[in-house]
Design a protein around this motif. Structure first.
Motif, PDB file in Angstrom:
ATOM      1  N   MET A  35       0.829  -1.208   0.000  1.00  0.00           N
ATOM      2  CA  MET A  35       0.000   0.000   0.000  1.00  0.00           C
ATOM      3  C   MET A  35       0.865   1.260   0.000  1.00  0.00           C
ATOM      4  N   LEU A  36       1.871   1.302   0.880  1.00  0.00           N
ATOM      5  CA  LEU A  36       2.706   2.492   1.001  1.00  0.00           C
ATOM      6  C   LEU A  36       3.668   2.624  -0.172  1.00  0.00           C
ATOM      7  N   ASN A  37       4.082   1.505  -0.731  1.00  0.00           N
ATOM      8  CA  ASN A  37       4.909   1.522  -1.937  1.00  0.00           C
ATOM      9  C   ASN A  37       4.130   2.110  -3.112  1.00  0.00           C
ATOM     10  N   ASN A  38       2.900   1.696  -3.279  1.00  0.00           N
ATOM     11  CA  ASN A  38       2.066   2.227  -4.357  1.00  0.00           C
ATOM     12  C   ASN A  38       1.780   3.716  -4.176  1.00  0.00           C
ATOM     13  N   ALA A  39       1.749   4.162  -2.908  1.00  0.00           N
ATOM     14  CA  ALA A  39       1.520   5.581  -2.642  1.00  0.00           C
ATOM     15  C   ALA A  39       2.735   6.435  -2.958  1.00  0.00           C
ATOM     16  N   GLY A  40       3.924   5.793  -3.050  1.00  0.00           N
ATOM     17  CA  GLY A  40       5.135   6.528  -3.407  1.00  0.00           C
ATOM     18  C   GLY A  40       6.145   6.683  -2.300  1.00  0.00           C
ATOM     19  N   ALA A  41       5.967   5.986  -1.173  1.00  0.00           N
ATOM     20  CA  ALA A  41       6.904   6.119  -0.058  1.00  0.00           C
ATOM     21  C   ALA A  41       8.268   5.553  -0.428  1.00  0.00           C
ATOM     22  N   GLN A  42       9.316   6.299  -0.104  1.00  0.00           N
ATOM     23  CA  GLN A  42      10.689   5.845  -0.337  1.00  0.00           C
ATOM     24  C   GLN A  42      11.329   5.295   0.929  1.00  0.00           C
ATOM     25  N   GLN A  43      10.705   5.566   2.064  1.00  0.00           N
ATOM     26  CA  GLN A  43      11.201   5.059   3.339  1.00  0.00           C
ATOM     27  C   GLN A  43      10.007   4.814   4.257  1.00  0.00           C
ATOM     28  N   ILE A  44      10.089   3.763   5.067  1.00  0.00           N
ATOM     29  CA  ILE A  44       9.024   3.445   6.023  1.00  0.00           C
ATOM     30  C   ILE A  44       9.640   3.261   7.404  1.00  0.00           C
ATOM     31  N   VAL A  45       9.017   3.870   8.403  1.00  0.00           N
ATOM     32  CA  VAL A  45       9.434   3.663   9.787  1.00  0.00           C
ATOM     33  C   VAL A  45       8.858   2.339  10.280  1.00  0.00           C
ATOM     34  N   VAL A  46       9.709   1.503  10.835  1.00  0.00           N
ATOM     35  CA  VAL A  46       9.304   0.211  11.391  1.00  0.00           C
ATOM     36  C   VAL A  46       9.467   0.276  12.909  1.00  0.00           C
ATOM     37  N   LYS A  47       8.348   0.156  13.620  1.00  0.00           N
ATOM     38  CA  LYS A  47       8.376   0.276  15.076  1.00  0.00           C
ATOM     39  C   LYS A  47       8.961  -0.989  15.704  1.00  0.00           C
ATOM     40  N   CYS A  48      10.092  -0.803  16.400  1.00  0.00           N
ATOM     41  CA  CYS A  48      10.710  -1.917  17.113  1.00  0.00           C
ATOM     42  C   CYS A  48      10.217  -1.972  18.559  1.00  0.00           C
TER      43      CYS A  48
END
Length: 688
Positions: A35-48
């Protein structure tokens, strides 16, 4: 790993409890990344690890979130992001940790009332400390510091990510825990922490500076824990609280522990413009990151989505300052996001599909005429003297005049189409133009004062208002400081020398100042531009001349505004920050002062007051302009017939991307560029 062109970022927020089976029950990393890739995101925060203190991965330290049932969410997200060419920013919550709070009572932050954060439970309080939801521990506790080190070491050993966001590097109130008492005793040999605010006391100012250094020291340990395992990982401590008052104990010192600067703010588009300039000058690497919410007006709204135009304005305001936009969206408790926001044709996807086309044009030197100084160690007001260090009643945010003054300056400069920059203290020896604005800075350190004096002596000009933040300033102005007016409503009456600045004001109706003024005696050759006039009667008392107001009636010889030559430059000093004034006449007086002090305009415009024009030049000589429709609320009104005038002749001008030629009229040594209708933004190139 540093990714220069990474301008579109997604901050996936996930501070979810685990006491109900539906929490994170529908978490689907494949769906989220797609979903976020299709929206155009180049980076995603991953909650650890989040504010809950629960790990979103199998851990040997603490507890894993029950809703994951042993599933390694962090590993799945990282692998899927990398498979799709998306960079990963890991997330770790510092100090806000419910697990650590519950398991280790000795680590807890303790306020001046002897209470910890979950003992308050006052949900009407504005402070996160007193809501009862957040378990807050103290970063000065050595055992907690080791716990953070071990958590970050585990995360960095187990997973490959490009960057990490280390959140919450602050105290929401002054901490009186045993660890803070011990550190202060070691530093000052004092038996107890100060209880009463007194900014006139050097020891109290030093105590506050110690708190800022302690926080930076803690952040340095977190940075080192990551770098010791993987030195290539870039570090971002959340710098949003640099706009918060002094009790939070954070300053630019934390920025020294960051590879690049970023932070989440929700104060509107004028604030974004200010922060982007400040972040740009504070960061070690570009792009910096401006983080703001998917929801309107902030994270608490949860379900209200901003419009495409609002996302686009956020993105372009950050981009033209060489910054990335990161959209912070709180996941639903079941682990899902609102799919319609990110789907093709949704507001985020549409906004990013436009902004990405302009990423190749940014980067270079901003052309400006005025510079606002924002010293984040000076976030207090002398009117607080005598207050209790601990806020005893139901906590509410104090008046943030230390930043509101600067935002008031921004608004006037934007309204008057005067291009400006914002710098931190570390840039005082690199002021990018001829004018430094020091708006009510109540504390200036010796090393800062040396740079300021060097700037003015070598030909720079300074606008200075309000409190004298350093004893050297009255010396440079050749004045004797006598204190403040007792009246808190005062007036400035112009002299013949200052008449051109105070247009519209008269002897009978001088300029009102809804504030006290500094009292001074001129002992040198400073030119007096205005004098103080006081009301007939003392303000705030029973006696009055006019029952609803405090009209001017007592003229004095005390200067209200002076102009002094210092070396090759000038200092114009106003005895109160007139930039706070709401009336248009007063704001225009301030603008006239700025125009008198600044050099030749790098450009002018007739754009409305909510439109900002930004100009930059690249190393290849190309010059770009962006015109931003910075209205605070959507839908934005379309603006027509804007012109931009540059003080040189140009061959042509055209909109980038469409290459549409713009009408240019050359008048002697200047050129006037006529723009088409402005909806959200326009970007154009001029050819000299």
């Amino acid at each position: 790993m540093w990714i220069k062109g990474n301008y579109r970022r997604m901050f996936l927020d996930m501070h979810i409890a685990d006491d109900k089976p539906e929490y994170l029950s529908r978490l689907d990393p494949e769906k989220l990344v797609a979903m976020l890739n299709n929206a155009g995101a180049q980076q995603i925060v991953v909650k650890c690890r989040t504010h809950t203190g629960l790990a979103h991965y199998p851990t040997k330290i603490g507890l894993m979130h029950k809703g994951l049932h042993g599933r390694d969410y962090v590993k799945e997200m990282i692998e899927l992001c990398h498979k799709n060419g998306i960079a990963v920013k890991a997330y770790f919550s510092q100090n806000y940790d419910n697990y650590a709070y519950d398991i280790h009572p000795e680590w807890r932050m303790v306020n001046g009332l002897g209470l910890t954060s979950r003992e308050e439970e006052k949900y009407t309080a504005e402070s996160m400390f007193r809501k009862g939801r957040y378990g807050i521990v103290c970063p000065n506790n050595e055992e907690y510091r080791q716990f953070v080190h071990d958590c970050l070491t585990e995360i960095t050993w187990n997973y490959e990510f490009e960057s990490i966001f280390l959140d919450m590097p602050f105290w929401p109130e002054v901490c009186f825990c045993p660890s803070c008492r011990k550190k202060y005793k070691e530093s000052s040999d004092k038996d107890d922490l100060p209880r009463i605010v007194d900014w006139s006391d050097p020891e109290f100012r030093e105590y506050q500076y110690l708190r800022e250094k302690w926080m930076a020291e803690f952040c340095a340990l977190s940075t080192k824990a990551v770098k010791d395992v993987r030195p290539e990982v870039t570090i971002e401590h959340n710098m949003c609280v640099n706009t918060s008052p002094w009790r939070y104990g954070t300053s630019d010192l934390v920025g020294e522990e960051c590879d690049y600067i970023g932070g989440d703010l929700y104060g509107g588009i004028l604030e974004e413009s200010f922060i982007c300039k400040y972040f740009r000058n504070l960061t070690k690497e570009l792009p910096f990151v401006y983080i703001t919410s998917r929801c309107d007006p902030g994270l608490q709204s949860h379900t209200t989505t901003k419009t495409m135009e609002e996302f686009l304005l956020h993105a372009m305001t950050a981009l033209v300052h060489d910054g990335a936009l990161s959209i912070c969206d709180g996941a639903n408790p079941d682990g899902t996001l609102s799919e319609e926001v990110y789907a093709v044709g949704g507001p985020v996807q549409r906004a990013w599909s436009i902004s990405k086309n302009y990423e190749k044009y940014v980067g270079g030197r901003l052309n400006t005429n005025a510079t606002i100084w924002f010293p984040t160690h000076s976030k207090y007001d002398w009117s607080e003297n005598g207050d209790n260090v601990c806020v005893e009643e139901d906590y509410k945010e104090p008046d943030k005049r230390f930043i509101y003054d600067k935002l008031d300056v921004c608004k006037i400069l934007r309204t008057e189409n005067i291009p400006f920059d914002v710098i931190p203290s570390r840039r005082l020896d690199e002021i990018p133009n001829n004018l430094l604005i020091i708006s009510e800075v109540v504390n200036i350190r010796d090393e800062e004062m040396e740079k300021i004096e060097k700037f003015v002596r070598e030909g720079g000009n300074i606008y200075l208002s309000g409190h004298f933040g350093h004893p050297r300033l009255p010396e440079l102005l050749d004045i004797k400081h006598l204190g403040q007016t007792d009246h808190n409503v005062t007036y400035m009456s112009c002299t013949p020398a200052g008449q051109d600045l105070f247009q519209g004001f008269t002897k009978q109706s001088p300029m009102a100042v809804q504030d006290r003024q500094e009292l001074m005696e001129v002992t040198g050759d400073a030119q007096v531009l205005a004098t103080i006039t006081l009301p007939y009667t003392m303000t705030g008392r029973r006696e009055f001349s006019s029952i609803h107001s405090d009209p001017p009636g007592v003229k004095t010889d005390y200067p209200a505004m002076i102009l002094k030559n210092v070396g090759k430059g000038k200092i114009l000093y106003a005895a109160a920050p007139i930039e706070r004034s709401r009336p248009l006449m007063s704001r225009r007086a301030f603008a006239r002062i700025i125009r008198r002090l600044m050099g030749t305009p790098v450009f002018t415009s007739d754009a409305p007051g909510f439109v900002e024009v930004i100009n930059w030049e690249q190393n290849n000589g190309k010059s770009y302009f962006t015109v931003l429709n910075q209205q605070e609320e959507a839908p934005y009104i379309t603006i027509k017939d804007i012109t931009v005038t540059v003080p040189y002749q140009i061959k042509s001008a055209h909109l980038v991307e469409t290459n549409e030629a713009l009408k240019v009229e050359c008048n002697g040594s200047s050129s006037v560029i006529s723009l088409p209708k402005l909806e959200v933004f326009l970007m154009f190139e001029v050819e000299k």
